[in-house]
Design a protein around this motif. Structure first.
Motif, PDB file in Angstrom:
ATOM      1  N   TYR A   1       7.799  20.166  -8.360  1.00  0.00           N
ATOM      2  CA  TYR A   1       7.867  21.606  -8.087  1.00  0.00           C
ATOM      3  C   TYR A   1       9.068  22.229  -8.807  1.00  0.00           C
ATOM      4  CZ  TYR A   1       7.825  25.992  -5.478  1.00  0.00           C
ATOM      5  OH  TYR A   1       7.783  27.323  -5.133  1.00  0.00           O
TER       6      TYR A   1
ATOM      7  N   THR B   1       8.546  25.277 -11.507  1.00  0.00           N
ATOM      8  CA  THR B   1       9.083  26.614 -11.232  1.00  0.00           C
ATOM      9  C   THR B   1      10.407  26.891 -11.931  1.00  0.00           C
ATOM     10  OG1 THR B   1      10.301  25.835  -9.304  1.00  0.00           O
ATOM     11  CG2 THR B   1       8.041  26.639  -8.922  1.00  0.00           C
TER      12      THR B   1
ATOM     13  N   ASP C   1      13.159  25.804 -10.665  1.00  0.00           N
ATOM     14  CA  ASP C   1      14.167  25.869  -9.607  1.00  0.00           C
ATOM     15  C   ASP C   1      14.840  24.516  -9.429  1.00  0.00           C
ATOM     16  OD1 ASP C   1      15.811  26.313  -7.491  1.00  0.00           O
ATOM     17  OD2 ASP C   1      14.298  27.259  -6.231  1.00  0.00           O
TER      18      ASP C   1
ATOM     19  N   MET D   1       9.753  27.605  -0.700  1.00  0.00           N
ATOM     20  CA  MET D   1       8.511  28.172  -1.226  1.00  0.00           C
ATOM     21  C   MET D   1       7.441  27.102  -1.479  1.00  0.00           C
ATOM     22  SD  MET D   1       7.792  31.288  -1.328  1.00  0.00           S
ATOM     23  CE  MET D   1       9.216  32.365  -1.497  1.00  0.00           C
ATOM     24  N   LEU D   2       7.861  25.857  -1.568  1.00  0.00           N
ATOM     25  CA  LEU D   2       6.884  24.769  -1.714  1.00  0.00           C
ATOM     26  C   LEU D   2       6.022  24.671  -0.455  1.00  0.00           C
ATOM     27  CD1 LEU D   2       5.596  22.142  -2.686  1.00  0.00           C
ATOM     28  CD2 LEU D   2       7.796  21.007  -2.429  1.00  0.00           C
TER      29      LEU D   2
ATOM     30  N   VAL E   1       5.461  27.069   1.603  1.00  0.00           N
ATOM     31  CA  VAL E   1       4.632  28.281   1.659  1.00  0.00           C
ATOM     32  C   VAL E   1       3.333  28.054   0.879  1.00  0.00           C
ATOM     33  CG1 VAL E   1       4.516  30.750   1.112  1.00  0.00           C
ATOM     34  CG2 VAL E   1       6.642  29.774   1.961  1.00  0.00           C
ATOM     35  N   GLY E   2       3.388  27.202  -0.124  1.00  0.00           N
ATOM     36  CA  GLY E   2       2.190  26.854  -0.878  1.00  0.00           C
ATOM     37  C   GLY E   2       1.116  26.231   0.005  1.00  0.00           C
ATOM     38  N   LEU E   3       1.536  25.544   1.067  1.00  0.00           N
ATOM     39  CA  LEU E   3       0.566  24.946   1.991  1.00  0.00           C
ATOM     40  C   LEU E   3      -0.173  26.038   2.772  1.00  0.00           C
ATOM     41  CD1 LEU E   3       2.238  22.441   1.191  1.00  0.00           C
ATOM     42  CD2 LEU E   3       2.076  21.672   3.552  1.00  0.00           C
TER      43      LEU E   3
ATOM     44  N   VAL F   1       7.356  35.905   4.598  1.00  0.00           N
ATOM     45  CA  VAL F   1       7.796  34.664   5.234  1.00  0.00           C
ATOM     46  C   VAL F   1       9.272  34.738   5.600  1.00  0.00           C
ATOM     47  CG1 VAL F   1       6.142  33.075   4.192  1.00  0.00           C
ATOM     48  CG2 VAL F   1       8.270  33.554   2.989  1.00  0.00           C
ATOM     49  N   ALA F   2       9.597  34.063   6.685  1.00  0.00           N
ATOM     50  CA  ALA F   2      10.997  33.840   7.075  1.00  0.00           C
ATOM     51  C   ALA F   2      11.205  32.331   7.122  1.00  0.00           C
ATOM     52  CB  ALA F   2      11.276  34.463   8.437  1.00  0.00           C
ATOM     53  N   PHE F   3      12.274  31.887   6.459  1.00  0.00           N
ATOM     54  CA  PHE F   3      12.609  30.459   6.447  1.00  0.00           C
ATOM     55  C   PHE F   3      13.541  30.190   7.626  1.00  0.00           C
ATOM     56  CE2 PHE F   3      11.898  31.611   1.927  1.00  0.00           C
ATOM     57  CZ  PHE F   3      10.763  30.845   1.714  1.00  0.00           C
TER      58      PHE F   3
END
Lengths: 145, 145
Positions: A34, A38, A40, A64-65, A67-69, A90-92
């Motif tokens: 990832y 990206t 990153d 964000m990885l 979030v991909g799910l 989204v909130a982490f």
């Protein structure tokens, strides 16, 4: 049954409370690949020596990885193929570590009829293997028409 | 100069209007690898025959893949290493196709002093090679302390 053309669930067939999920263990390979895809390469993700000295005590996966799910559940299960992904908030909440098993769950919370389509809002949550919420948010989609 | 410990920009040194960006061409390999990492094998991303019959006329990249470029800018440039990523809102405005060159740009738009930290909001935009905005949104971060 032969499914020639994959097709997700239309707005009419979606009900408030409908849910789907996908679970995956986040591997070191996932994080490094990832990072390459990206760009990153933040040391928090790829430098254990650096990361050990941070508040997290070691490398963490890119937020964000995971979030991909969520995107995967929306695009493959609920509503599924044909869905137009309009947006995502989204909130982490907690870090995801290499080796954590993350469950992304989406739940229909709102259906809003527009002139040309129905906007569907889904609550989107990622939890880890101990049940902690690591990500929460809301997705906006147009189901397959 | 020897940079032993990478360190991003603290809240004090961040000003409204500060910007940074990262540009990357999204390859077929990126899309397929991302599909494997996230489990998002939606045919819109990996089935050209299916995708050709959709409104997009061919495979499109996962929207969330380009959002990863935003995360990359935040984590490696502005504010950079040490940043805590609190949240991200995104709207997907146009499809990203395989071969598109995407620029993720972030710009500081707000600094909000809290008791223990400064919350920084950044406008986050992805544009393609023709200047079209494909993604827009807002990131919330705590800069390195």
């Amino acid at each position: 049954v032969k499914t020639d053309k994959p097709m997700g669930i239309s707005a009419c067939d979606l009900n408030i409370g409908d849910r789907a999920s996908f679970t995956k263990t986040i591997s070191e390979s996932d994080v490094y690949t990832y990072a390459g895809i990206t760009g990153d390469l933040n040391p928090a993700h790829v430098n254990e020596e650096y990361a050990r000295a941070t508040q997290f005590g070691g490398r963490v996966a890119h937020g964000m990885l995971s979030v991909g799910l969520i995107s995967a559940v929306l695009g493959t299960k609920l509503p599924g193929p044909g869905t137009i992904y309009l947006g995502q908030d989204v909130a982490f909440k907690k870090p995801v570590r290499i080796g954590d098993t993350i469950t992304a769950e989406v739940e229909v919370v709102n259906k809003i009829d527009k002139t040309k389509y129905t906007l569907v809002e889904l609550k989107t949550i990622c939890t880890n293997q101990t049940g902690e919420v690591v990500i929460e948010g809301i997705a906006k989609v147009i189901p397959p028409q």
